[in-house]
Structures are given as structure tokens and as C-alpha cells.
Design a protein around this motif. Sequence first.
Motif, PDB file in Angstrom:
ATOM      1  N   GLY A  61     -17.114  99.438 -37.143  1.00 48.35           N
ATOM      2  CA  GLY A  61     -17.073  99.481 -35.693  1.00 48.35           C
ATOM      3  C   GLY A  61     -15.702  99.261 -35.094  1.00 48.35           C
ATOM      4  O   GLY A  61     -15.569  99.115 -33.879  1.00 48.35           O
ATOM      5  N   TYR A  62     -14.672  99.173 -35.940  1.00 48.34           N
ATOM      6  CA  TYR A  62     -13.270  99.129 -35.499  1.00 48.34           C
ATOM      7  C   TYR A  62     -12.841  97.787 -34.903  1.00 48.34           C
ATOM      8  O   TYR A  62     -11.685  97.660 -34.519  1.00 48.34           O
ATOM      9  CB  TYR A  62     -12.971 100.236 -34.477  1.00 48.34           C
ATOM     10  CG  TYR A  62     -13.097 101.631 -35.018  1.00 48.34           C
ATOM     11  CD1 TYR A  62     -12.019 102.261 -35.629  1.00 48.34           C
ATOM     12  CD2 TYR A  62     -14.308 102.321 -34.933  1.00 48.34           C
ATOM     13  CE1 TYR A  62     -12.130 103.554 -36.130  1.00 48.34           C
ATOM     14  CE2 TYR A  62     -14.422 103.612 -35.428  1.00 48.34           C
ATOM     15  CZ  TYR A  62     -13.330 104.220 -36.026  1.00 48.34           C
ATOM     16  OH  TYR A  62     -13.453 105.504 -36.524  1.00 48.34           O
ATOM     17  N   VAL A  63     -13.731  96.804 -34.799  1.00 54.57           N
ATOM     18  CA  VAL A  63     -13.365  95.563 -34.113  1.00 54.57           C
ATOM     19  C   VAL A  63     -13.831  94.345 -34.911  1.00 54.57           C
ATOM     20  O   VAL A  63     -15.002  94.249 -35.291  1.00 54.57           O
ATOM     21  CB  VAL A  63     -13.976  95.490 -32.695  1.00 54.57           C
ATOM     22  CG1 VAL A  63     -13.589  94.171 -32.022  1.00 54.57           C
ATOM     23  CG2 VAL A  63     -13.532  96.651 -31.837  1.00 54.57           C
ATOM     24  N   THR A  64     -12.913  93.412 -35.128  1.00 57.70           N
ATOM     25  CA  THR A  64     -13.266  92.051 -35.526  1.00 57.70           C
ATOM     26  C   THR A  64     -13.297  91.224 -34.248  1.00 57.70           C
ATOM     27  O   THR A  64     -12.374  91.302 -33.434  1.00 57.70           O
ATOM     28  CB  THR A  64     -12.224  91.479 -36.501  1.00 57.70           C
ATOM     29  OG1 THR A  64     -12.107  92.339 -37.635  1.00 57.70           O
ATOM     30  CG2 THR A  64     -12.612  90.078 -36.953  1.00 57.70           C
ATOM     31  N   ARG A  65     -14.349  90.419 -34.069  1.00 58.17           N
ATOM     32  CA  ARG A  65     -14.522  89.747 -32.780  1.00 58.17           C
ATOM     33  C   ARG A  65     -14.847  88.263 -32.990  1.00 58.17           C
ATOM     34  O   ARG A  65     -15.717  87.910 -33.779  1.00 58.17           O
ATOM     35  CB  ARG A  65     -15.649  90.409 -31.988  1.00 58.17           C
ATOM     36  CG  ARG A  65     -15.704  89.986 -30.513  1.00 58.17           C
ATOM     37  CD  ARG A  65     -16.801  90.750 -29.784  1.00 58.17           C
ATOM     38  NE  ARG A  65     -16.631  92.177 -29.843  1.00 58.17           N
ATOM     39  CZ  ARG A  65     -15.857  92.870 -29.009  1.00 58.17           C
ATOM     40  NH1 ARG A  65     -15.185  92.247 -28.060  1.00 58.17           N
ATOM     41  NH2 ARG A  65     -15.771  94.183 -29.129  1.00 58.17           N
ATOM     42  N   ILE A  66     -14.114  87.422 -32.256  1.00 61.12           N
ATOM     43  CA  ILE A  66     -14.314  85.975 -32.273  1.00 61.12           C
ATOM     44  C   ILE A  66     -14.719  85.545 -30.871  1.00 61.12           C
ATOM     45  O   ILE A  66     -14.100  85.960 -29.889  1.00 61.12           O
ATOM     46  CB  ILE A  66     -13.011  85.235 -32.667  1.00 61.12           C
ATOM     47  CG1 ILE A  66     -12.358  85.852 -33.911  1.00 61.12           C
ATOM     48  CG2 ILE A  66     -13.266  83.747 -32.833  1.00 61.12           C
ATOM     49  CD1 ILE A  66     -13.110  85.680 -35.173  1.00 61.12           C
ATOM     50  N   GLY A  67     -15.738  84.689 -30.749  1.00 59.02           N
ATOM     51  CA  GLY A  67     -16.200  84.235 -29.440  1.00 59.02           C
ATOM     52  C   GLY A  67     -15.319  83.149 -28.849  1.00 59.02           C
ATOM     53  O   GLY A  67     -14.128  83.039 -29.150  1.00 59.02           O
ATOM     54  N   ASP A  68     -15.915  82.321 -28.008  1.00 60.77           N
ATOM     55  CA  ASP A  68     -15.207  81.258 -27.300  1.00 60.77           C
ATOM     56  C   ASP A  68     -15.436  79.903 -27.979  1.00 60.77           C
ATOM     57  O   ASP A  68     -16.437  79.691 -28.664  1.00 60.77           O
ATOM     58  CB  ASP A  68     -15.705  81.144 -25.857  1.00 60.77           C
ATOM     59  CG  ASP A  68     -15.507  82.412 -25.040  1.00 60.77           C
ATOM     60  OD1 ASP A  68     -14.592  83.195 -25.365  1.00 60.77           O
ATOM     61  OD2 ASP A  68     -16.288  82.623 -24.082  1.00 60.77           O
ATOM     62  N   ASP A  69     -14.492  78.983 -27.746  1.00 62.52           N
ATOM     63  CA  ASP A  69     -14.662  77.562 -28.069  1.00 62.52           C
ATOM     64  C   ASP A  69     -14.890  77.286 -29.550  1.00 62.52           C
ATOM     65  O   ASP A  69     -15.592  76.340 -29.915  1.00 62.52           O
ATOM     66  CB  ASP A  69     -15.822  76.974 -27.250  1.00 62.52           C
ATOM     67  CG  ASP A  69     -15.571  77.093 -25.752  1.00 62.52           C
ATOM     68  OD1 ASP A  69     -14.574  76.541 -25.275  1.00 62.52           O
ATOM     69  OD2 ASP A  69     -16.378  77.771 -25.057  1.00 62.52           O
TER      70      ASP A  69
END
Length: 269
Positions: A111-119
Amino acid sequence: MTANGGVDPTAQVHASAIVDDGATIGRDCRVGPFCVIGPQVKLGAGVEVKSHVVITGDTEIGDHTVIFPFSVIGEIPQDLKFAGEDTKLVIGKRNRIREHVTMNTGTAGGGYVTRIGDDGLFMAGCHVAHDAQIGNNVILVNNVAVAGHVVIEDDVIVGGLSGLHQWIRIGRGAIIGALSMVTADVLPFALVQGPRAELDGLNLVGLKRRGVARADISALRAALKVLKDGDGSFRDRAAGLAGGADSQYVRELVTFITGDSDRGFLTPK
């Protein structure tokens, strides 16, 4: 964050830091000595990059995140199939990324994206691989290795020196003991531990800390007993729970089990 790249006039950039043309350094950011910031990097308001940090690739970092020395953020994936396609790393707000952490961009296959949330808190030496999707309020203790395509939902704690196999999912509120090798999906609110990790009950400490009602905890305990001792396959037992689930936590458990899984599940002993 400035609109079209550049360094906001309120930002403080050490004279020894290298900030490439095109990078966006938001208001009140601090970039410490000997940092390298690549041309596609975007730092939100109040981001602090302490010293000797490399941030590269198409990387966005949310407001008030702090990155500690010798981290490398946004480098290309450690995946031999990666062919130089345009991929991203998106990191949310108020994260604490400690020393020697590495986080890679995504791949076409994920999906082309590594994603990290908040906090989140990412302790020293952690690795987050390509295409991982990490939620909010996640803690990775020292030297945790998160493989490619792993999904970690909100409020998860992963103990030090643990490894998460590619493509697995870790459900919301789960806790994984130190020195665990996790090779299958972990149920929401579960406690998992062991060198070849096994499901060992509920994360009772985490549930109580979040103020979950005693009735919901009892319902989760009863649901785990059905999953362990009931008739039919593991998914059949989960589906059988759905109709009579009065607890929102049990319903979340059922939804997780009946969803898509690439690796199967760690099941009750």
C-alpha cells in the motif's frame, strides 16, 4: 508547518545540521547538532530532533514528536523486492522515538505507506519495517523488531527483545511479554508470552488501568473459555459468540477473529 516547504522563522536549526532544500520545518521545531533532514521531509509544529538523527525519504512527522540521537527515520525498506517506487512514512503526533530506532517507508506490495499513530513510545533500538500500520498509544520496549506488513492496533505493549512475524495483527489492548517470538495474530485484550509465544489469558492489568467494567472483564473471560473449549473450529466458536455478545469488548473480539487473517491465531491453551 509551512505551506510549501522551507524553515519556519520560529524554528531553531543548529548550525551543524544539514536541511536539504524542499524540506518543511514547522513552527517552533528544534533540529539539533549533526542532524540530516532530507528534501521530502515534513516536520510538524514543535517537533524536536535532538542530535545525530537522519530523517530521509517522503516522511511526515506529526506535531510535538521527539526523536532521540542516532535514529534513522524514513530510509528505504529492507525488502529485496523494493524497486525504488515512491513510498511514504507517516508518523503521528506526540510520539517519543528513542535512540537508535529505525523506521522504513512502505512498498508497492503493502500500500506504499508505513504509518505510525499518535502518542507512541518507541524505546531504544526498535525497528519498524515497511508497510507496518501502528495505532495510537503503542509502546514498543527496547529492541522490539516489527516485520513488514504487521498491524498493531491501539493501546498495545510489546515487551523488550520481542519479534513480530510479517503479516500478523496485534489486537487492541494486547500485551506481549519480553523475549517473545509472535508468529500468529494476537487477540484484542490478550496476554501473550513465551519464546514461541502462546496466548496466556487476558491483559487484566491493562484492562483495569483503562477502567474497563468488571462485567466486561467477566464477559471476556467467559468468551475465552468458549473459544478454548467449544465445539467446531476456532472461527466457528467465535462466530457462535456473536449473537449473544452483550459486551462491546466481546463484540470487538469476535470482529477481530472473523476478519481477514494471513497468519491464523494464537489460540487459548
